[in-house]
Design a protein around this motif. Structure first.
Motif, PDB file in Angstrom:
ATOM      1  N   ALA A  21       0.835  -1.207   0.000  1.00 40.71           N
ATOM      2  CA  ALA A  21       0.000   0.000   0.000  1.00 40.71           C
ATOM      3  C   ALA A  21       0.871   1.260   0.000  1.00 40.71           C
ATOM      4  O   ALA A  21       0.640   2.178  -0.783  1.00 40.71           O
ATOM      5  CB  ALA A  21      -0.927  -0.010   1.210  1.00 40.71           C
ATOM      6  N   TYR A  22       1.900   1.274   0.854  1.00 40.60           N
ATOM      7  CA  TYR A  22       2.788   2.444   0.886  1.00 40.60           C
ATOM      8  C   TYR A  22       3.444   2.653  -0.473  1.00 40.60           C
ATOM      9  O   TYR A  22       3.610   3.778  -0.933  1.00 40.60           O
ATOM     10  CB  TYR A  22       3.877   2.271   1.942  1.00 40.60           C
ATOM     11  N   GLY A  23       3.817   1.545  -1.111  1.00 42.48           N
ATOM     12  CA  GLY A  23       4.481   1.623  -2.406  1.00 42.48           C
ATOM     13  C   GLY A  23       3.616   2.271  -3.480  1.00 42.48           C
ATOM     14  O   GLY A  23       4.116   2.717  -4.503  1.00 42.48           O
ATOM     15  N   LEU A  24       2.296   2.285  -3.246  1.00 37.89           N
ATOM     16  CA  LEU A  24       1.388   2.897  -4.210  1.00 37.89           C
ATOM     17  C   LEU A  24       1.064   4.336  -3.838  1.00 37.89           C
ATOM     18  O   LEU A  24       0.147   4.937  -4.402  1.00 37.89           O
ATOM     19  CB  LEU A  24       0.081   2.097  -4.277  1.00 37.89           C
ATOM     20  N   GLY A  25       1.794   4.862  -2.878  1.00 39.79           N
ATOM     21  CA  GLY A  25       1.543   6.250  -2.494  1.00 39.79           C
ATOM     22  C   GLY A  25       0.373   6.398  -1.545  1.00 39.79           C
ATOM     23  O   GLY A  25      -0.302   7.420  -1.538  1.00 39.79           O
ATOM     24  N   ALA A  26       0.105   5.356  -0.741  1.00 42.91           N
ATOM     25  CA  ALA A  26      -0.967   5.463   0.245  1.00 42.91           C
ATOM     26  C   ALA A  26      -0.417   6.093   1.521  1.00 42.91           C
ATOM     27  O   ALA A  26       0.750   5.901   1.856  1.00 42.91           O
ATOM     28  CB  ALA A  26      -1.542   4.088   0.564  1.00 42.91           C
ATOM     29  N   THR A  27      -1.267   6.831   2.218  1.00 41.38           N
ATOM     30  CA  THR A  27      -0.852   7.362   3.519  1.00 41.38           C
ATOM     31  C   THR A  27      -1.027   6.249   4.554  1.00 41.38           C
ATOM     32  O   THR A  27      -1.629   5.216   4.278  1.00 41.38           O
ATOM     33  CB  THR A  27      -1.714   8.560   3.934  1.00 41.38           C
ATOM     34  N   HIS A  76      -7.918   0.661   4.791  1.00 42.07           N
ATOM     35  CA  HIS A  76      -8.327  -0.182   3.680  1.00 42.07           C
ATOM     36  C   HIS A  76      -7.767  -1.604   3.739  1.00 42.07           C
ATOM     37  O   HIS A  76      -8.343  -2.509   3.162  1.00 42.07           O
ATOM     38  CB  HIS A  76      -7.910   0.440   2.341  1.00 42.07           C
ATOM     39  N   HIS A  77      -6.620  -1.773   4.362  1.00 41.16           N
ATOM     40  CA  HIS A  77      -5.982  -3.089   4.277  1.00 41.16           C
ATOM     41  C   HIS A  77      -5.708  -3.747   5.618  1.00 41.16           C
ATOM     42  O   HIS A  77      -6.035  -4.907   5.823  1.00 41.16           O
ATOM     43  CB  HIS A  77      -4.679  -2.989   3.483  1.00 41.16           C
ATOM     44  N   ILE A  81      -7.211   5.855  -4.269  1.00 44.54           N
ATOM     45  CA  ILE A  81      -6.709   6.596  -3.106  1.00 44.54           C
ATOM     46  C   ILE A  81      -5.920   7.822  -3.533  1.00 44.54           C
ATOM     47  O   ILE A  81      -5.722   8.739  -2.736  1.00 44.54           O
ATOM     48  CB  ILE A  81      -5.815   5.743  -2.182  1.00 44.54           C
ATOM     49  N   ASN A  82      -5.479   7.848  -4.791  1.00 40.78           N
ATOM     50  CA  ASN A  82      -4.780   9.034  -5.256  1.00 40.78           C
ATOM     51  C   ASN A  82      -5.731   9.989  -5.973  1.00 40.78           C
ATOM     52  O   ASN A  82      -5.306  10.879  -6.710  1.00 40.78           O
ATOM     53  CB  ASN A  82      -3.611   8.649  -6.158  1.00 40.78           C
ATOM     54  N   GLN A 137      -4.747   5.594   5.202  1.00 40.39           N
ATOM     55  CA  GLN A 137      -5.375   4.843   4.101  1.00 40.39           C
ATOM     56  C   GLN A 137      -4.989   3.372   4.168  1.00 40.39           C
ATOM     57  O   GLN A 137      -5.801   2.481   3.964  1.00 40.39           O
ATOM     58  CB  GLN A 137      -4.947   5.423   2.747  1.00 40.39           C
ATOM     59  N   ARG A 197      -0.455  -3.104 -10.915  1.00 44.12           N
ATOM     60  CA  ARG A 197      -0.901  -2.222  -9.847  1.00 44.12           C
ATOM     61  C   ARG A 197       0.003  -0.992  -9.755  1.00 44.12           C
ATOM     62  O   ARG A 197      -0.466   0.123  -9.569  1.00 44.12           O
ATOM     63  CB  ARG A 197      -0.849  -3.041  -8.557  1.00 44.12           C
ATOM     64  N   VAL A 201       4.868  10.365   0.642  1.00 45.98           N
ATOM     65  CA  VAL A 201       3.721   9.792  -0.075  1.00 45.98           C
ATOM     66  C   VAL A 201       3.718  10.266  -1.532  1.00 45.98           C
ATOM     67  O   VAL A 201       3.471   9.506  -2.461  1.00 45.98           O
ATOM     68  CB  VAL A 201       2.402  10.182   0.647  1.00 45.98           C
ATOM     69  N   LEU A 216      -0.706   3.640 -11.918  1.00 44.23           N
ATOM     70  CA  LEU A 216      -0.571   5.011 -11.425  1.00 44.23           C
ATOM     71  C   LEU A 216       0.281   5.868 -12.358  1.00 44.23           C
ATOM     72  O   LEU A 216       0.482   7.051 -12.095  1.00 44.23           O
ATOM     73  CB  LEU A 216       0.091   4.998 -10.049  1.00 44.23           C
ATOM     74  N   ARG A 230       4.291   8.060  -5.062  1.00 42.25           N
ATOM     75  CA  ARG A 230       3.292   8.147  -6.125  1.00 42.25           C
ATOM     76  C   ARG A 230       4.010   8.202  -7.484  1.00 42.25           C
ATOM     77  O   ARG A 230       3.521   7.708  -8.481  1.00 42.25           O
ATOM     78  CB  ARG A 230       2.473   9.406  -5.843  1.00 42.25           C
ATOM     79  N   TRP A 249      -7.241   0.224  -6.686  1.00 39.02           N
ATOM     80  CA  TRP A 249      -7.122   0.859  -5.356  1.00 39.02           C
ATOM     81  C   TRP A 249      -6.116   2.003  -5.346  1.00 39.02           C
ATOM     82  O   TRP A 249      -6.398   3.077  -4.825  1.00 39.02           O
ATOM     83  CB  TRP A 249      -6.738  -0.188  -4.301  1.00 39.02           C
ATOM     84  N   GLY A 250      -4.952   1.741  -5.936  1.00 41.35           N
ATOM     85  CA  GLY A 250      -3.924   2.781  -5.950  1.00 41.35           C
ATOM     86  C   GLY A 250      -4.409   4.047  -6.636  1.00 41.35           C
ATOM     87  O   GLY A 250      -4.107   5.164  -6.223  1.00 41.35           O
TER      88      GLY A 250
END
Lengths: 285, 266
Positions: free
Chosen positions: A171-177, A184-185, B128-129, A180, B175, B98, B179, B102, B124-125
């Motif tokens: 999740a962090y790797g996708l830019g999640a805070t 979510h997870h 949330i963005n 989040q 995934r 963050v 982005l 991204r 999801w990614g």
């Protein structure tokens, strides 16, 4: 040691462990049998829906006590679940591990072992007297929340800790805070463990007598609570009260009330098991 | 150690492939007192595959994770020096990690799809963005890019965990690229996969480099030789040699590099 003697040790150990298991189950079976055989005669719909009577065991019922217990449980749940999960998330996911958080952790674990009567005294002092809540359901629920919060926090933290780090990393790797990621997870993955802990803790709250006796829940109450400030009684207290009567008839209806309490607890525990199994089926790690 | 600067080439459409997009300057990374990365300065070029190789424990994953600040979650770890993405130090005060992640996506060693549907894994990614429009198209596009769409188009609502290991890893890549990051970091993405699945991922990497800059950590030298344009060899936290992959493997300048690529150390 020769192979033969090692095998003998193995057989001996298996025997000891089996005996321990059988003993535990046997005691439970005897207990349930005793309660059912003494209580089933008096257990009917009228018993459940009638108010208690000090004069006649025949007419007496558990309606106010049963409703009191349900009110107490619901209100305790409303208070302790958000606070407990919130504290667990903070300690496990958000704060940095330092000396202070370690001290807090150790103390929460210690609180889980504090005798319940102590919480009763605390509840009496703070909620009933200091905050002038009186002997209300709210004061009772707040006291019970104090009692079970450590259990909820500890079990929720264990559940959060069991969520593999790879999910957070993804999740962090996708830019999640952080929030989040948790919302979510991490939290959904931890639900089975958290719910199990909550229901076991609430079961404990329903079965506790000492703290509510201490804050002075009355054992003769004619009506079910009407609101959070109503005075109330609860099943364990009603049972305790009836047992203390000299007449044998009251002991018998106490048996019936125990049966109701037991059914309530077993139902809650089976709900916990069902929820856990349902969620665990979707989980693979 | 010498680094030969490579000339940026101007490709079709005027995109300067080969220009540095990411660079480190005197980076030290320490776990407590132990230095895992020692004074590393290197440049990663745009739309190229850069491989980071070296024996286990040489700090290559640690360095990779500093590029998008994934090391922030490790307690007791300190980073010194600069990691610049398009000229800006990602460790500068006021930079939101963050935001960095991204732009610089990541694929992990072990496939780690979310325990959610295949569709949700990709969407999801985006959601949330703040990207909410044309979700189905975006998901489809990402899955097509990783050559997974045909295999999963009829089961987008099945759990991502039901896929095979190789498919899961391609889902994780989908995934990440959904982005549209500029850089994709890959931390030994094939180490948990069988040779066939590995081959598919390698083919995919060559395809993806048309759009993305890829940095891949691998302990598989053949893999580095097959897919990468540039190759960095690390030993004990030191950057020993960094150059064109062909040169590193065929005419290594340093003795340690030669020993490693010929299998005598490692």
């Amino acid at each position: 040691m020769s192979l033969k003697s090692r095998k003998m040790v193995g057989i001996g150990a298996t025997g000891v462990f089996m005996f321990a298991t059988i003993l535990a189950v046997l005691i439970l079976v005897i207990l349930i049998f005793e309660i059912v055989s003494s209580g089933y005669k008096d257990l009917d719909w009228k018993f459940i829906t009638s108010p208690p009577s000090v004069l006649s065991a025949e007419k007496a019922g558990i309606w106010p006590a049963l409703m009191g217990s349900i009110w107490l449980m619901a209100l305790t749940a409303v208070i302790s679940i958000p606070v407990g999960i919130g504290a667990a998330i903070y300690l496990e996911e958000l704060t940095v591990k330092n000396k202070l958080t370690r001290i807090i952790e150790v103390n929460i674990s210690n609180l889980a072992g504090v005798p319940s009567i102590v919480y009763g005294i605390l509840g009496l002092g703070i909620f009933v007297r200091q905050f002038h809540m009186g002997r209300s359901v709210l004061a009772g629920a707040l006291t019970m929340s104090l009692l079970i919060l450590p259990v909820i926090i500890v079990s929720a933290r264990e559940a959060l800790k069991a969520v593999p780090d790879s999910i957070r990393q993804a999740a962090y790797g996708l830019g999640a805070t952080k929030i989040q990621t948790i919302w979510h997870h991490v939290l959904p993955a931890a639900v089975p463990g958290i719910v199990t802990g909550i229901i076991l803790a609430l079961s404990r709250a329903v079965g506790e007598t000492a703290p509510i006796a201490m804050i002075g829940a009355l054992s003769y109450i004619h009506d079910a609570p009407k609101g959070v400030m109503s005075s109330f009684t609860a099943l364990p207290l009603q049972i305790y009260n009836w047992i203390s009567y000299p007449q044998k008839e009251f002991h018998e209806i106490a048996g019936a009330a125990i049966l109701v309490l037991l059914i309530l607890l077993l139902t809650m525990n089976s709900i916990a098991i069902t929820i856990r199994q349902r969620f665990e089926r979707n989980r693979q790690w | 150690m010498t680094i030969v600067p490579t000339q940026p080439k101007v490709e079709e459409g005027g995109i300067r492939a080969g220009a540095p997009i990411l660079s480190t300057r005197n980076v030290w990374i320490r776990y407590g007192d132990h230095a895992a990365i020692k004074n590393v300065s290197m440049e990663i070029q745009e739309k190229r595959i850069t491989a980071i190789i070296g024996p286990s424990g040489c700090g290559k994953s640690t360095l990779l994770r500093s590029f998008n600040r994934m090391n922030d979650f490790i307690e007791n770890l300190s980073t010194e020096g600069q990691v610049c993405y398009r000229g800006e130090n990602v460790y500068k005060k006021g930079i939101d990690p963050v935001e960095v992640r991204r732009k610089i996506g990541m694929v992990f060693q072990k496939p780690n799809p979310f325990p959610k549907t295949i569709f949700k894994n990709v969407s999801w990614g985006l959601s949330i963005n703040g990207i909410k429009d044309n979700m189905a198209d975006r998901v489809e596009k990402a899955l097509i890019q990783v050559a997974l769409f045909d295999e999963v188009k009829d089961k987008l609502n099945k759990s991502g965990l039901e896929l095979s290991g190789g498919q899961q890893q391609r889902l994780c890549i989908a995934r990440a690229i959904a982005l549209e990051p500029e850089i994709v970091l890959m931390d030994e993405p094939c180490s948990a996969l069988d040779p066939i699945a590995t081959m598919r991922i390698e083919d995919l990497l060559l395809e993806l480099k048309k759009k993305y800059t890829i940095v891949i950590v691998t302990h598989n030298m053949q893999q580095a030789a097959r897919v990468s344009d540039k190759c960095a060899f690390f030993y004990n936290g030191d950057l020993i040699e960094f150059g064109e992959t062909e040169q590193v493997f065929t005419r290594p300048r340093e003795k340690q590099t030669e020993q490693y690529v010929t299998g005598r150390i490692g």
